[in-house]
Motif scaffolding. Sequence first.
Motif, short mmCIF file in Angstrom:
data_model
loop_
_atom_site.label_atom_id
_atom_site.label_comp_id
_atom_site.label_asym_id
_atom_site.label_seq_id
_atom_site.Cartn_x
_atom_site.Cartn_y
_atom_site.Cartn_z
N ARG A 113 75.08 67.93 -0.41
CA ARG A 113 75.33 66.51 -0.66
C ARG A 113 76.31 65.99 0.37
O ARG A 113 77.10 66.76 0.90
N ILE A 156 78.93 62.51 0.88
CA ILE A 156 79.42 61.21 0.37
C ILE A 156 79.94 60.44 1.57
O ILE A 156 80.80 60.93 2.31
N ILE A 157 79.41 59.25 1.77
CA ILE A 157 79.87 58.44 2.91
C ILE A 157 80.34 57.07 2.42
O ILE A 157 79.96 56.62 1.33
N VAL A 192 82.61 59.52 6.70
CA VAL A 192 82.19 60.63 5.84
C VAL A 192 83.37 60.98 4.93
O VAL A 192 84.45 61.34 5.41
N LEU A 193 83.16 60.83 3.63
CA LEU A 193 84.25 61.11 2.68
C LEU A 193 84.31 62.59 2.33
O LEU A 193 85.37 63.17 2.28
N ARG A 194 83.17 63.19 2.03
CA ARG A 194 83.14 64.63 1.80
C ARG A 194 81.73 65.19 1.89
O ARG A 194 80.75 64.49 1.69
N ARG A 195 81.70 66.49 2.23
CA ARG A 195 80.43 67.22 2.28
C ARG A 195 80.49 68.27 1.19
O ARG A 195 81.45 69.02 1.10
#
Lengths: 121, 198
Positions: free
Chosen positions: A17, A19-20, B93-96
């Motif tokens: 996954r 999250i952007i 990009v906040l998190r992968r």
Amino acid sequence: MAEQFVAKASEFQNGDRQIIRVGEDEIGIFKHEGKYYAYSNFCLHQGGPACEGLTIAGVKEKLRDDKTSVGLYFDENSMHFVCPWHGYEYDMFSGEQVADRRLKLKKYNVVQKGDEVYVVA
Amino acid sequence: MSSPKTQTSKSATARPALKKPAAAKSARKAEAAVEPTRAEKAAFLKAMVQGIKPGSKAAEKSAARKGPEAAKSAKAAKAPKAETPAAAPKVEVLRRISGAASIPVTPESERALALAKELEATLADGKLDALQPHAMQALMAALCKIYSAQDEADMRYPVLSGRGAVTGTDVMIVCGALLRAVDLQVFELGMWQSWSGR
């Protein structure tokens, strides 16, 4: 609405996954069985990070013809994701809240161009 | 009390004074026609502070006053306006989040999974005699041995995949049958568990 680069397809494995943040929106992009799904990361309940919780197959009950329960099992044809704040559970294929299908997360289109994955937002 | 003469003179002087407001009103109307509106004043002040934007109507007007050449260049400045792309929103990009690590599937595991699926289906159909006793005994013995061997080799994992896989009653029936099969009492199981810490 413009295509926003998310990741290289070769680096985005099944079950991964990302999250952007695009402008003021947060979007969760999932890869499940080779397909991409993208939804708003704001839970419909209280705005929690809806796309960051557990992913789990739907639970169903097996019944005989006389309605005797044979037990519960995970439905391999479904996949849900659960908001980590209060457990709102969403269908990965439609973004619907599984307990009340009228509630639906905002869905975004995902486009793959060669080795690059884009979300339309 | 004033004399009648003075009164007439007062009224004579008062008449033009009565006409004055009307004249003032018409004068104000005329002024208002010339006076720019509040919006126009605000736009003027804005233009004073920010300067005239190239390509705008105001720029064209001022260029027209300056001459035909200036008007041409003002029109040219307006033309490429449509081509300038809108600023793209910033992507961050906040998190992968990685999915579960994939487990390599052995051919034996694949066959075992297929068999388990088949047995579950026969149970769901109510075909309880599908698995004959000698087949069940062989399968149970093999499962006991391999699970025990893996446990001894520190390959420890929960024997069932989840709480919904089997019921508590199923487990008690099978455990009781296994203990009986090797002539063990629940007491002995308890003692062994406390000694071995398992």
